[in-house]
Design an enzyme around this catalytic site. Sequence first.
Site, PDB file in Angstrom:
ATOM      1  CE  LYS A  53      35.460  97.089 -22.265  1.00 33.30           C
ATOM      2  NZ  LYS A  53      35.364  98.246 -23.108  1.00 33.30           N
ATOM      3  CD  GLN A  97      32.312 100.399 -24.305  1.00 31.16           C
ATOM      4  OE1 GLN A  97      33.388 100.153 -23.441  1.00 31.16           O
ATOM      5  NE2 GLN A  97      32.412  99.563 -25.407  1.00 31.16           N
ATOM      6  CG  ASP A 120      40.048 102.272 -24.360  1.00 27.60           C
ATOM      7  OD1 ASP A 120      40.125 100.739 -24.504  1.00 27.60           O
ATOM      8  OD2 ASP A 120      39.136 102.985 -24.263  1.00 27.60           O
TER       9      ASP A 120
HETATM   10  N1  GUN Z   1      34.144 100.252 -28.192  1.00 30.82           N
HETATM   11  C1  GUN Z   1      34.508  99.049 -28.888  1.00 30.82           C
HETATM   12  N2  GUN Z   1      35.938  98.643 -28.381  1.00 30.82           N
HETATM   13  C2  GUN Z   1      36.127  99.558 -27.684  1.00 30.82           C
HETATM   14  C3  GUN Z   1      37.617  99.673 -26.922  1.00 30.82           C
HETATM   15  O1  GUN Z   1      38.316  98.673 -27.047  1.00 30.82           O
HETATM   16  N3  GUN Z   1      37.528 100.444 -26.008  1.00 30.82           N
HETATM   17  C4  GUN Z   1      36.311 101.528 -25.680  1.00 30.82           C
HETATM   18  N4  GUN Z   1      36.600 102.415 -24.911  1.00 30.82           N
HETATM   19  N5  GUN Z   1      35.302 101.367 -26.596  1.00 30.82           N
HETATM   20  C5  GUN Z   1      35.270 100.431 -27.267  1.00 30.82           C
END
Ligand code: GUN
Length: 281
Positions: A53, A97, A120
């Site tokens: 990311k 996350q 998100d």
């Molecule tokens: N863990 C797995 N997929 C995601 C996501 O799309 N966002 C976040 N914040 N954590 C994740």
Amino acid sequence: MSAKIVDGKLVSQVLREKMKLRVEELAKRDIQPGLAVILLGDDAASQVYVRNKVAACQAIGVQSRVYRLAANTSEQKVLEALKLLNNDSEINGILVQLPLPKHIDEDKILEIISPQKDVDGFHKINVGAMVTGHARFYPCTPHGVMKLLEYYGIAIEGRHAVVVGRSNIVGKPMALMLLEKGATVSICNSKTPDLASFTRQADIVVVAVGKPKVLSGDMIKPGATVIDVGINRLPDGSLAGDVDFESVREVAGFLTPVPGGVGPMTITMLLENTIRSSEMV
Ligand code: GUN
């Protein structure tokens, strides 16, 4: 006949090039989109996701800040950090996350993030907005799937879509987004008896259960579009999706590979949401 492979890396590249131009437009107004990522603990997969990311942000001129906190950080500390970020004018997007360590209440964490910065799309206000057709931020993974379908000209309206998985991150929002575009949607999950009786009816199958080989070639209609959201680490260390790629490839019309299918699109949609958030400032 062999399925056309849906190339998430290619589509990501195309979309990210367009995003660069939006970032340049924002720069003319002295705005640089900023993303804050909070990572708790040392889950190996999460570390990789966060690294990817950050690299993606850097490549298109989005500022990113990562807060790496120890696994035993108190819930209170995380909540306080999030309150500061809510009021930080350099930050347009906040992402925690997942999954979180057991002692932390995920609900509480997601609800304290400002809905305006919830890139998100997990805050209940944003979920409610999406359900009622007024989405501010679509959750990144299902949004990425929609963009893949659009890029490859795969029709949704009037088609039967079967979503296998019921998570808040993928399954539920995926089903809603397909529904919003006029699909007839069936939502199955890992406990559905005779899953094949559903998937065989589908024009589009999205699988997101986190288990390898949940869908095989004998379970789909010839020519169906199959989207594999799973990422599983196999005992030999290799990566595999939820779909039995080789057998499905012989029957499907379109198929996403793992890696290189949905994965890059999730990150691309995070960039989209972060830029969108800074455009709304
Ligand atoms: N863990 C797995 N997929 C995601 C996501 O799309 N966002 C976040 N914040 N954590 C994740």
